[in-house]
Motif scaffolding. Structure first.
Motif, PDB file in Angstrom:
ATOM      1  N   PRO A 144    -128.991 -12.454  19.034  1.00 55.42           N
ATOM      2  CA  PRO A 144    -128.153 -13.560  19.495  1.00 55.42           C
ATOM      3  C   PRO A 144    -127.072 -13.168  20.487  1.00 55.42           C
ATOM      4  N   ALA A 145    -126.787 -11.850  20.618  1.00 58.41           N
ATOM      5  CA  ALA A 145    -125.634 -11.387  21.405  1.00 58.41           C
ATOM      6  C   ALA A 145    -124.367 -12.051  20.868  1.00 58.41           C
ATOM      7  N   SER A 146    -123.504 -12.496  21.754  1.00 59.90           N
ATOM      8  CA  SER A 146    -122.190 -12.973  21.330  1.00 59.90           C
ATOM      9  C   SER A 146    -122.228 -14.326  20.625  1.00 59.90           C
ATOM     10  N   VAL A 147    -123.367 -14.982  20.614  1.00 62.35           N
ATOM     11  CA  VAL A 147    -123.504 -16.204  19.813  1.00 62.35           C
ATOM     12  C   VAL A 147    -123.301 -15.896  18.327  1.00 62.35           C
ATOM     13  N   GLY A 450    -117.848 -26.263  29.465  1.00 65.52           N
ATOM     14  CA  GLY A 450    -118.600 -26.130  30.706  1.00 65.52           C
ATOM     15  C   GLY A 450    -117.791 -26.456  31.940  1.00 65.52           C
ATOM     16  N   GLY A 451    -117.784 -25.544  32.909  1.00 70.21           N
ATOM     17  CA  GLY A 451    -117.084 -25.748  34.155  1.00 70.21           C
ATOM     18  C   GLY A 451    -115.586 -25.544  34.093  1.00 70.21           C
ATOM     19  N   LEU A 452    -115.074 -25.144  32.909  1.00 67.65           N
ATOM     20  CA  LEU A 452    -113.625 -25.088  32.757  1.00 67.65           C
ATOM     21  C   LEU A 452    -113.100 -23.815  32.109  1.00 67.65           C
ATOM     22  N   THR A 453    -113.610 -23.431  30.967  1.00 68.93           N
ATOM     23  CA  THR A 453    -112.944 -22.376  30.215  1.00 68.93           C
ATOM     24  C   THR A 453    -113.901 -21.257  29.823  1.00 68.93           C
ATOM     25  N   ALA A 472    -119.844 -24.889  24.259  1.00 70.86           N
ATOM     26  CA  ALA A 472    -120.893 -23.990  23.780  1.00 70.86           C
ATOM     27  C   ALA A 472    -120.438 -22.543  23.821  1.00 70.86           C
ATOM     28  N   LYS A 473    -121.029 -21.754  22.926  1.00 76.60           N
ATOM     29  CA  LYS A 473    -120.780 -20.306  22.894  1.00 76.60           C
ATOM     30  C   LYS A 473    -121.936 -19.602  23.569  1.00 76.60           C
ATOM     31  N   THR A 474    -121.586 -18.723  24.493  1.00 74.59           N
ATOM     32  CA  THR A 474    -122.575 -17.950  25.223  1.00 74.59           C
ATOM     33  C   THR A 474    -122.923 -16.669  24.484  1.00 74.59           C
ATOM     34  N   LEU A 483    -127.308 -19.756  24.177  1.00 75.24           N
ATOM     35  CA  LEU A 483    -126.243 -20.740  24.259  1.00 75.24           C
ATOM     36  C   LEU A 483    -126.380 -21.692  23.077  1.00 75.24           C
ATOM     37  N   ALA A 484    -125.278 -21.921  22.380  1.00 78.23           N
ATOM     38  CA  ALA A 484    -125.302 -22.802  21.217  1.00 78.23           C
ATOM     39  C   ALA A 484    -124.036 -23.641  21.217  1.00 78.23           C
ATOM     40  N   GLY A 485    -124.193 -24.942  21.034  1.00 78.40           N
ATOM     41  CA  GLY A 485    -123.018 -25.797  21.036  1.00 78.40           C
ATOM     42  C   GLY A 485    -123.360 -27.261  20.910  1.00 78.40           C
TER      43      GLY A 485
END
Length: 529
Positions: A144-147, A450-453, A472-474, A483-485
């Protein structure tokens, strides 16, 4: 980051009167209804110079190469700076009258068919009803990596509690004239004053030293022997699967219950910063320096004045020997200072809330904070606070919602390729947060936007339905993207998703990420009936 009088850390502010705090408060009020996990608005950001590493990403500006194969790609993270402008809130996010999409499968299948990368596992569910709208290889565990941090964050919220704070304390034993600095698990201490408006630096060692000095002087004590107690955590403080070389790359630090700014050292003006080999002793040295400034002479076992040494965060960390750096193994077991055998508590500073620390870990994809949270989950679950117990405790805390037979964790940050999580189990936790009425309710709202933080700041920028709406968490390794969110679709229905792929050829990883983003964008655009 370390405190700076010239550049206060407004980006991390939790000032209750700030626009971000107003957004959070509005969100939490809404979450008391049928569902939760959706922010009521997010602040537009000015991209700053701060960078962070997602999971085990390689920092190209640092010397040398990652010693673990395969190599990991970089994701840069901006400093979030409020412009006091809100994105339109997904007001109908918890409205069950919005239509449930019925043709998600057709839309997603078309994207997967056109993708040059094959082998995705994914699941999409309706956030309220928990109906599965799409599933493909959803029960196959993948790296999952950082997910992985999604599980860690959820377990921390459930087990520790969102409003809990971690205390760093001083205790004085009059019989031996010994002052003990006891680490309580706060990885975000500052070397300076406590800042109640910040998450990183909410508790400050200068404040703790001044309060301690005042209490000592009340008892006519002006000289002490200083001791360090890190017994809150046990066992090895550095996992066998991690590379020591990556401390210098800023990826990780030994996981100890006392540290300043997650163990970062060196000037905060640098784009990339190393972390310390001994963060607790660095914090002890900084505390000793502030204690002397406050009028208390500090001596160690060797009689040297520890307070005369420079802060270890400036000098490299070897200065703690002037203030007895030996760990006391008979000290505080609890964050509230109870069951303490180091004498009478004199002073304490507290961390930001666990909810705020969880958000920090998720937005910054901070491995150190995630591993500390894993240790704290273990303690909350009645186990030893250790890197061995942390992953097991996380799964135990989520045992009612996760099929433990499919999931395997060896750390709580996602650094290891040996972690395995299935998309189905991720969406199970995400959906549970949507309908939760406790601390877990905030989980999705703490994800990058998304697109912000955070690690999503440069994704979904041109997608009007996804930008500012996807939370979502990458997860990114050189052969992994995930990606999960959650996302609000075009007709006002809230959907949760988990999309994962591993063992990807390195030259196709960007195409794989594009496929992930295309799927999420299609969900945001969905009027799928």
């Amino acid at each position: 980051m370390n405190d700076s009088p010239d550049e206060p850390e407004a980006p991390k502010s939790t000032d209750p009167e700030s626009p971000r705090a107003e957004r959070t408060q509005r969100t939490r009020r809404r979450k008391r209804g049928k569902a939760a996990g959706i922010t009521a608005g997010v602040l537009v950001l000015i991209l700053g110079g701060y960078t962070a590493v997602d999971a085990y990403d390689l920092v190209p500006d640092l010397p040398g190469f990652l010693t673990t194969d395969p190599q990991i790609e970089v994701q840069t993270v901006p400093t979030p700076q409020a412009e006091a402008k809100d994105v339109p809130a997904p007001a109908s996010a918890v409205d069950d009258s919005a239509p449930v999409p019925t043709t998600v499968a057709k839309t997603v299948d078309a994207i997967l068919k056109d993708s040059k990368v094959k082998g995705f596992g994914l699941e999409v569910r309706d956030g309220l009803s928990d109906d599965v709208l799409y599933a493909k290889d959803e029960t196959t565990p993948r790296t999952p990596a950082s997910v992985t941090k999604v599980f860690t964050a959820a377990a921390a919220l459930k087990s520790i509690g969102g409003q809990t704070r971690l205390a760093t304390t001083t205790n004085f034993d009059e019989s031996t004239n010994t002052l003990t600095l006891t680490g309580g698990g706060d990885p975000l201490l500052s070397a300076g004053d406590s800042d109640p408006a910040s998450v990183n630096g909410h508790g400050g060692l200068r404040t703790l030293a001044e309060d301690t000095a005042a209490a000592l002087k009340d008892d006519d004590v002006t000289e002490v022997t200083l001791n360090l107690d890190t017994s809150r955590y046990s066992g090895e403080d550095f996992a066998s699967g991690w590379e020591r070389a990556d401390i210098a790359k800023g990826v990780i630090t030994p996981i100890q219950p006392l540290m300043i700014d997650t163990g970062y050292i060196g000037s905060k003006d640098r784009e990339w910063r190393a972390r310390s080999e001994h963060p607790a002793k660095d914090a002890l040295s900084a505390f000793a320096k502030e204690l002397k400034k406050a009028g208390i002479d500090v001596t160690g076992a060797d009689g040297d004045g520890g307070g005369d040494k420079d802060s270890a965060s400036d000098s490299g960390g070897d200065s703690a020997d002037g203030a007895n750096g030996a760990d006391n193994t008979n000290g505080t077991d609890n964050a509230d200072g109870t069951d303490n055998t180091n004498g009478t508590e004199l002073a304490r500073v507290e961390s930001a809330t666990i909810s705020e620390i969880v958000e920090y870990a998720l937005v910054h994809s901070d491995n150190v904070v995630a591993e500390v949270l894993g240790n704290e989950v273990a303690i909350a679950e009645g186990q030893d606070g250790s890197l061995t117990a942390g992953p097991k405790a996380v799964l135990s805390a989520l045992g009612e919602t996760v099929d433990l037979g499919r999931t395997h964790l060896v750390d709580t940050s996602g650094l290891s390729y040996d972690n395995r999580i299935a998309p189905h189990d991720l969406t199970t936790v995400l959906q549970a947060s949507v309908v939760a009425d406790d601390s877990l309710a905030g989980l999705i709202s703490y994800f990058p936007v998304g697109g912000l933080t955070g690690t999503l700041h440069d994704r979904f920028l041109d997608e009007k339905n996804a930008s500012g709406i996807v939370h979502a968490k990458t997860g990114t390794l050189s052969t992994v993207t995930s990606l999960a969110g959650g996302v609000l679709d075009a007709e006002g229905r809230y959907l949760v998703f988990s999309i994962q792929i591993d063992d990807v050829d390195k030259d196709k990883i960007l195409e794989a990420r594009k496929t992930v983003d295309d799927i999420v964008t299609s969900l945001a655009d969905c009027g799928c009936r």
